[in-house]
Write a protein that holds these residues in place. Structure first.
Motif, PDB file in Angstrom:
ATOM      1  N   ALA A 175     -66.910  17.909  31.827  1.00 29.22           N
ATOM      2  CA  ALA A 175     -67.346  19.306  31.711  1.00 29.22           C
ATOM      3  C   ALA A 175     -66.276  20.251  32.262  1.00 29.22           C
ATOM      4  O   ALA A 175     -65.938  21.267  31.639  1.00 29.22           O
ATOM      5  CB  ALA A 175     -68.664  19.504  32.460  1.00 29.22           C
ATOM      6  N   GLY A 176     -65.731  19.927  33.446  1.00 30.82           N
ATOM      7  CA  GLY A 176     -64.689  20.766  34.027  1.00 30.82           C
ATOM      8  C   GLY A 176     -63.443  20.815  33.167  1.00 30.82           C
ATOM      9  O   GLY A 176     -62.808  21.873  33.017  1.00 30.82           O
ATOM     10  N   ILE A 177     -63.079  19.687  32.561  1.00 30.30           N
ATOM     11  CA  ILE A 177     -61.889  19.646  31.707  1.00 30.30           C
ATOM     12  C   ILE A 177     -62.086  20.491  30.453  1.00 30.30           C
ATOM     13  O   ILE A 177     -61.154  21.154  29.985  1.00 30.30           O
ATOM     14  CB  ILE A 177     -61.549  18.192  31.341  1.00 30.30           C
ATOM     15  CG1 ILE A 177     -61.126  17.425  32.605  1.00 30.30           C
ATOM     16  CG2 ILE A 177     -60.426  18.135  30.307  1.00 30.30           C
ATOM     17  CD1 ILE A 177     -61.029  15.928  32.403  1.00 30.30           C
ATOM     18  N   PHE A 178     -63.299  20.500  29.903  1.00 36.55           N
ATOM     19  CA  PHE A 178     -63.535  21.316  28.710  1.00 36.55           C
ATOM     20  C   PHE A 178     -63.578  22.810  29.045  1.00 36.55           C
ATOM     21  O   PHE A 178     -63.246  23.644  28.204  1.00 36.55           O
ATOM     22  CB  PHE A 178     -64.811  20.870  27.998  1.00 36.55           C
ATOM     23  CG  PHE A 178     -64.553  19.777  26.989  1.00 36.55           C
ATOM     24  CD1 PHE A 178     -64.082  20.075  25.728  1.00 36.55           C
ATOM     25  CD2 PHE A 178     -64.745  18.454  27.325  1.00 36.55           C
ATOM     26  CE1 PHE A 178     -63.818  19.080  24.804  1.00 36.55           C
ATOM     27  CE2 PHE A 178     -64.491  17.434  26.413  1.00 36.55           C
ATOM     28  CZ  PHE A 178     -64.022  17.752  25.147  1.00 36.55           C
ATOM     29  N   ILE A 179     -63.984  23.165  30.247  1.00 36.26           N
ATOM     30  CA  ILE A 179     -63.850  24.559  30.674  1.00 36.26           C
ATOM     31  C   ILE A 179     -62.368  24.929  30.718  1.00 36.26           C
ATOM     32  O   ILE A 179     -61.954  25.993  30.239  1.00 36.26           O
ATOM     33  CB  ILE A 179     -64.510  24.761  32.050  1.00 36.26           C
ATOM     34  CG1 ILE A 179     -66.025  24.597  31.949  1.00 36.26           C
ATOM     35  CG2 ILE A 179     -64.161  26.149  32.620  1.00 36.26           C
ATOM     36  CD1 ILE A 179     -66.736  24.655  33.288  1.00 36.26           C
TER      37      ILE A 179
END
Length: 269
Positions: A13-17
């Motif tokens: 999730a953090g990487i896609f942000i």
């Protein structure tokens, strides 16, 4: 992705942000600056590439459409102010060079797609890390690849098309050519139209090959990318009139570290 642990979902999730932020803020790099991190979480490009592809289709078309509206409004304002059609009106897309570049890239792109679907995961992952590492070094020394030589430019576009077909990280190669051929005010939106076309080709290959598009995971990863998109839009407005070599140097060191660890974990662990 159903078998991953909770911390892996949080990391993804953090990487896609981060991916959404980079894609909108810079106009390119959403895949090249996210895929190495994703492969450290789960080493399977075919799990993440369909998700990244769908995000590119959605956000590239949206940003290009908004750019067209903005360019149209600015042209109307200019006509209203000067009571005549501006001689330099060209819109927000450099269609002429876009068509020329696509003609050069299309065959290598299709070859790259075939390679992605047939090569082992470790080989595809290794190619991704090597290419990203090269561009990381170019960011660190503040000497990105640019060439005005037509032969070199054609070679970079062909290589960028092939790499885009294998992994969606051909942006640095492609941008190095487009940055010298397309006016700065048209560059970002022209690139987004190009990404849209290239991703459509890849998505068609995924559908034909029966690759899982991870549609269920789009329900929670698309909002993550949207958060990054909003942050990237604000960042883009700030850097439009300024160069940011320090930012790219930081990105370069981070990418180089990730690539070194990724190559070690893929081929030696």
């Amino acid at each position: 992705m159903e078998q991953l642990l909770w911390w892996q979902y949080a990391a993804i999730a953090g990487i896609f942000i981060w991916s959404g932020f980079v894609r909108t803020g810079l106009g390119f790099g959403g895949a090249v600056l996210a895929l190495p991190f994703l492969l450290l979480v789960h080493n399977d490009p075919l799990v993440f590439l369909p998700i990244i592809s769908i995000h590119l289709l959605i956000f590239s078309s949206w940003i290009a459409w908004r750019g067209a509206r903005k360019a149209k409004a600015e042209n109307k304002a200019t006509i209203s102010e000067h009571s005549e059609q501006p001689a330099t009106e060209q819109g927000n897309i450099a269609w002429g060079y876009l068509r020329k570049a696509l003609g050069i890239m299309i065959v290598p792109k299709l070859i790259g797609v075939f390679g992605l679907l047939t090569l082992p995961n470790d080989i595809v992952t290794g190619v991704i890390f090597v290419i990203v590492a090269v561009f990381a070094v170019s960011y660190i020394i503040n000497k990105p690849f640019y060439s005005k030589n037509p032969i070199v430019s054609t070679g970079l576009l062909m290589m960028g098309g092939y790499v885009s077909g294998t992994s969606l990280i051909g942006a640095p190669l492609i941008v190095s050519v487009f940055a010298t051929k397309v006016p700065r005010h048209q560059l970002r939106d022209t690139l987004f139209v190009l990404w849209f076309i290239l991703v459509c080709i890849k998505m068609a290959s995924f559908l034909i090959a029966g690759v899982d598009l991870q549609l269920i995971h789009q329900l929670w990863l698309l909002p993550c990318a949207f958060v990054g998109h909003l942050m990237g839009q604000h960042f883009h407005e700030r850097i439009q009139k300024a160069e940011t070599p320090t930012f790219f140097k930081f990105i370069g060191w981070a990418l180089l570290l990730v690539c070194a660890f990724g190559m070690y974990s893929t081929f030696w662990l």
